[in-house]
Design an enzyme around this catalytic site. Structure first.
Site, PDB file in Angstrom:
ATOM      1  N   THR A  16     -10.545  53.144  18.931  1.00 43.73           N
ATOM      2  CA  THR A  16      -9.157  52.732  19.144  1.00 43.73           C
ATOM      3  C   THR A  16      -9.161  51.324  19.726  1.00 43.73           C
ATOM      4  O   THR A  16     -10.218  50.724  19.910  1.00 43.73           O
ATOM      5  CB  THR A  16      -8.437  53.678  20.121  1.00 43.73           C
ATOM      6  OG1 THR A  16      -8.908  53.433  21.459  1.00 43.73           O
ATOM      7  CG2 THR A  16      -8.686  55.142  19.765  1.00 43.73           C
ATOM      8  N   CYS A  17      -7.967  50.810  20.051  1.00 44.08           N
ATOM      9  CA  CYS A  17      -7.905  49.464  20.605  1.00 44.08           C
ATOM     10  C   CYS A  17      -8.553  49.388  21.990  1.00 44.08           C
ATOM     11  O   CYS A  17      -8.956  48.317  22.432  1.00 44.08           O
ATOM     12  CB  CYS A  17      -6.459  48.973  20.680  1.00 44.08           C
ATOM     13  SG  CYS A  17      -5.382  50.005  21.705  1.00 44.08           S
ATOM     14  N   ASN A  18      -8.662  50.521  22.671  1.00 40.20           N
ATOM     15  CA  ASN A  18      -9.193  50.518  24.031  1.00 40.20           C
ATOM     16  C   ASN A  18     -10.597  51.094  24.170  1.00 40.20           C
ATOM     17  O   ASN A  18     -11.173  51.032  25.255  1.00 40.20           O
ATOM     18  CB  ASN A  18      -8.257  51.299  24.963  1.00 40.20           C
ATOM     19  CG  ASN A  18      -7.022  50.511  25.321  1.00 40.20           C
ATOM     20  OD1 ASN A  18      -7.072  49.295  25.453  1.00 40.20           O
ATOM     21  ND2 ASN A  18      -5.902  51.196  25.452  1.00 40.20           N
TER      22      ASN A  18
ATOM     23  N   GLN B 235      -4.737  60.125  18.130  1.00 43.31           N
ATOM     24  CA  GLN B 235      -5.962  59.506  17.626  1.00 43.31           C
ATOM     25  C   GLN B 235      -7.127  60.489  17.621  1.00 43.31           C
ATOM     26  O   GLN B 235      -7.958  60.468  16.705  1.00 43.31           O
ATOM     27  CB  GLN B 235      -6.281  58.261  18.472  1.00 43.31           C
ATOM     28  CG  GLN B 235      -5.274  57.141  18.246  1.00 43.31           C
ATOM     29  CD  GLN B 235      -5.314  56.065  19.320  1.00 43.31           C
ATOM     30  OE1 GLN B 235      -5.653  56.332  20.474  1.00 43.31           O
ATOM     31  NE2 GLN B 235      -4.957  54.845  18.956  1.00 43.31           N
TER      32      GLN B 235
ATOM     33  N   ALA C 105       4.208  46.885  10.783  1.00 42.90           N
ATOM     34  CA  ALA C 105       5.133  48.020  10.925  1.00 42.90           C
ATOM     35  C   ALA C 105       4.403  49.345  10.767  1.00 42.90           C
ATOM     36  O   ALA C 105       4.963  50.330  10.297  1.00 42.90           O
ATOM     37  CB  ALA C 105       6.258  47.910   9.898  1.00 42.90           C
ATOM     38  N   GLY C 106       3.124  49.360  11.175  1.00 38.72           N
ATOM     39  CA  GLY C 106       2.376  50.615  11.191  1.00 38.72           C
ATOM     40  C   GLY C 106       2.764  51.434  12.405  1.00 38.72           C
ATOM     41  O   GLY C 106       3.856  51.283  12.966  1.00 38.72           O
TER      42      GLY C 106
END
Length: 531
Positions: free
Chosen positions: A134-136, A205, A277-278
């Site tokens: 994920t982004c983190n 996620q 726009a996801g």
């Protein structure tokens, strides 16, 4: 040793073996301790390096075509590790251990997750795998035949796919195994290890990992069971503690950060652009609307998703523009949220410095990993750039209530960890069941062949009768031991009793030969590699 800080107390645990004394000659040291800075619980965060002897032994297992992997395994100095049980481990990096420029290099696109699992399971000491990217965070969960060599294999694979050196990864990675790894994933799924405590997106996620990995060879019983149980834990924590109530997602934190940084006088006139726009972009738009934004530009590759958002937000003016208009839209905007899956920056310094002066200092809030805004853009006096690491500023508000809920969540997680570990331990009897039956079958088949040879010419019917007799005797003899290895609520046996029965049978029949298990697993890997 592993250092675990719990309620401000420091406890030392043996490392890397959770149940065995550590041989310090084989452990160079723990280089890094990462504190979660949370009064509820602090996870162990550490990195290990292997000594040169382990490296040599590992190389000897692989290098020679004249010496098979099985022979190398038997002759290597790795007798210590061949007696290890398979371990569930998590090896990874997160926003707590690594800056965004490292995380973005190690991130794995969704489409490549099945391939990543296959590649990980092709490594010599890895049986099962899953990847949570994920982004983190980028966390790799594996079932490893050897903890030492499993860490080495996975770290080298991470280096190979990212281009980041092993030494640099080692500075930022953390390692947890068995019960600690289970507890960590449950905390992640519950939102307790998120940048915004209790955020809900991470549960989706974790669910997505199961959806994408289902049916992929290597996403097998233990790892899939771990992730599915983590989903149950995440749902239970949110239902019983309400920890996710309120603005607790990365997207909401991004909108709150923008509101905090904007002059109050500009709220009504600020021009907003959302790029992408996801899922993340949609959430940003919804949080903007919740904060009172009534007009915004949205740049996306297609208009379909934007139309769907318009249908939900009917009182808001949402203007769509294609990606070909990205720079011109950005030049006319004051606040720009970027949330795309682009692997290369969308905004470069030389592009942004040509933009006309904004009514305020132009603000880029980049919640994408890899980043969509080049870091050098922040060198410009006309622009401010914030990325996911800067969102920490937003989460300070209302911490006390969330920490109280997190404390309640820890009680739930402790219960669920115990339940999962009991289930995982119960799987240990499966190899013993198979080995005991195989042991008995070898004896039966050998004695049956001797009997047939001595009796001379027998009809097919007579041979079948004798074969059935030998099978029946073996099955009757095995019935009792097999029953005592199975978990049956009606029998009232505890897990401890079942495991004690397993160890007893291993000793009586000489089944506890772990090297043979490793031989079977490595032979299976070799055969798969040939096909």
């Amino acid at each position: 040793m592993m250092v675990v800080s719990t309620n401000n107390a420091v406890v030392l645990h043996n490392f890397p073996y959770s149940h065995h004394r550590v041989d310090n000659s084989n452990l160079v040291g723990v280089r890094r301790l990462i504190s979660l800075k949370r009064s509820v619980r602090v996870n162990p965060r550490c990195q290990v390096s292997l000594d040169r002897n382990d490296d040599v032994a590992s190389q000897s297992l692989l290098k020679s075509s004249s010496v098979s992997a099985l022979q190398a395994l038997k002759s290597s100095s790795g007798d210590r590790y061949t007696k290890e049980r398979s371990s569930v481990m998590v090896i990874g990096i997160s926003f707590r251990t690594a800056p965004v420029d490292i995380r973005e290099k190690l991130s794995i696109p969704e489409a490549q997750l099945p391939q990543a699992i296959s590649e990980l399971c092709a490594l010599n000491h890895i049986e099962e795998a899953a990847v949570l990217s994920t982004c983190n965070r980028m966390e790799i969960y594996v079932v490893a035949l050897s903890q030492h060599r499993g860490v080495k294999d996975v770290t080298e694979w991470m280096s190979k796919i990212s281009g980041v050196s092993v030494s640099e990864i080692s500075q930022h990675q953390f390692l947890l195994h068995n019960k600690d790894a289970t507890k960590h994933l449950f905390e992640v799924s519950a939102g307790l290890d998120s940048l915004v405590l209790g955020e809900g997106q991470i549960l989706s996620q974790v669910k997505h990992v199961v959806k994408v990995a289902q049916g992929v060879p290597g996403f097998d019983r233990k790892i899939s069971g771990l992730f599915k149980h983590a989903i149950t834990v995440g749902k239970r924590v949110r239902t019983e503690t309400k920890i996710s109530s309120g603005s607790v997602s990365v997207s909401s934190a991004a909108v709150e950060l923008a509101q905090m940084k904007l002059p109050e006088s500009s709220y009504d006139s600020v021009r907003v652009l959302v790029v992408g726009a996801g899922k993340m972009g949609t959430l940003v738009i919804k949080h903007l609307v919740a904060k009172g934004c009534t007009k915004m530009l949205v740049v996306n590759r297609t208009e379909d998703k934007v139309n769907a958002i318009r249908d939900e937000c009917k009182d808001v003016e949402i203007i769509y523009q294609p990606f070909s208009k990205l720079l011109s839209c950005a030049s006319e905007s004051d606040v720009i949220f970027t949330c795309t899956a682009s692997e290369t920056p969308l905004f470069l310094k030389e592009q942004v410095e040509t933009f006309p002066t904004s009514q305020i200092q132009r603000m880029f809030i980049d919640i994408s990993v890899p980043r969509n805004v080049e870091s050098h853009v922040s060198d410009l006096e006309t622009a401010r750039v914030y990325n996911v690491d800067d969102l920490k500023e937003v989460v300070e508000a209302n911490k006390e209530d969330r920490l109280r809920k997190a404390s309640e969540a820890q009680l739930i997680i402790s219960e669920e960890v115990h339940e999962f570990e009991a289930w995982k331990d119960s799987l240990e009897t499966v190899p013993t069941l198979k080995k005991l039956r195989a042991y008995a079958e070898r004896i039966r088949a050998s004695e049956f062949d001797k009997c047939i040879e001595k009796m001379g010419n027998l009809t097919k019917k007579q041979k079948m009768a004798l074969h059935g007799l030998s099978k029946g005797i073996v099955n009757k003899l095995l019935e009792g031991p097999m029953q005592h290895l199975r978990s049956d609520e009606n029998e009232g046996r505890s897990l401890d009793e079942i495991l004690e029965n397993m160890h007893t049978l291993n000793r009586i029949f000489g089944l506890d030969t772990e090297i043979s298990i490793l031989e079977e697993k490595i032979r299976s890997k070799m055969e798969k590699a040939k096909n």
